[in-house]
Write an enzyme that holds these catalytic residues in place. Structure first.
Site, PDB file in Angstrom:
ATOM      1  CB  ILE A 120      95.182 165.256 126.150  1.00 37.99           C
ATOM      2  CG1 ILE A 120      97.058 164.251 125.804  1.00 37.99           C
ATOM      3  CG2 ILE A 120      95.773 165.952 124.796  1.00 37.99           C
ATOM      4  CD1 ILE A 120      98.169 165.300 126.044  1.00 37.99           C
ATOM      5  CD  GLU A 121      92.515 172.088 129.620  1.00 38.90           C
ATOM      6  OE1 GLU A 121      91.573 172.698 129.697  1.00 38.90           O
ATOM      7  OE2 GLU A 121      93.238 171.904 130.919  1.00 38.90           O
ATOM      8  CG  LEU A 122      92.695 168.252 122.812  1.00 38.18           C
ATOM      9  CD1 LEU A 122      91.544 167.295 121.702  1.00 38.18           C
ATOM     10  CD2 LEU A 122      94.258 168.748 122.421  1.00 38.18           C
TER      11      LEU A 122
END
Length: 126
Positions: A120-122
């Site tokens: 997951i990239e934020l």
């Protein structure tokens, strides 16, 4: 032909309840039930439909597998506040902040993993 936007995607998971807990508690999405008891995660005007591994809905991907997805979500919250929130949820940031290239502009990103080890990239647009 021209594609206008992405409506939804499907995430194959081992445990829907663990996934729903993570995406609602950590990422602020909301759980929704549709169709005949199917579960999805909503954010903005998109959704992520959830399939349980080994019990997927047809038609489905040829090889649906938990942990095989990389997702990038854009947030308007400052990345420092995002890091503070993520860590307060007992989730480890595995990389970042780092600069990346997004679909429209440069990004300032952090990375973590969901319960199935999806990446997951934020990110903030910069």
């Amino acid at each position: 032909m021209k594609i206008d936007k992405l409506d939804h995607l499907v995430l194959t998971v081992k445990d829907i309840e663990k996934t729903v807990n993570f995406y609602t508690r950590v990422l602020g999405m909301s759980k929704t039930v549709f169709g005949q008891g199917r579960i999805a995660l909503r954010f903005a005007d998109q959704k992520i439909n959830l399939h349980v591994y080994g019990n997927e809905f047809d038609p489905k991907a040829k090889r649906p597998t938990p942990g095989s997805t990389d997702l990038c979500f854009i947030t308007s919250d400052k990345i420092e506040a995002v890091i503070e929130h993520i860590e307060s949820c007992d989730v480890k940031v595995i990389e970042g902040p780092v600069e990346r290239t997004g679909a429209k502009t440069k990004l300032r990103s952090i990375y973590l993993r969901d319960p199935d080890d999806n990446l997951i990239e934020l990110a903030n647009e910069i």
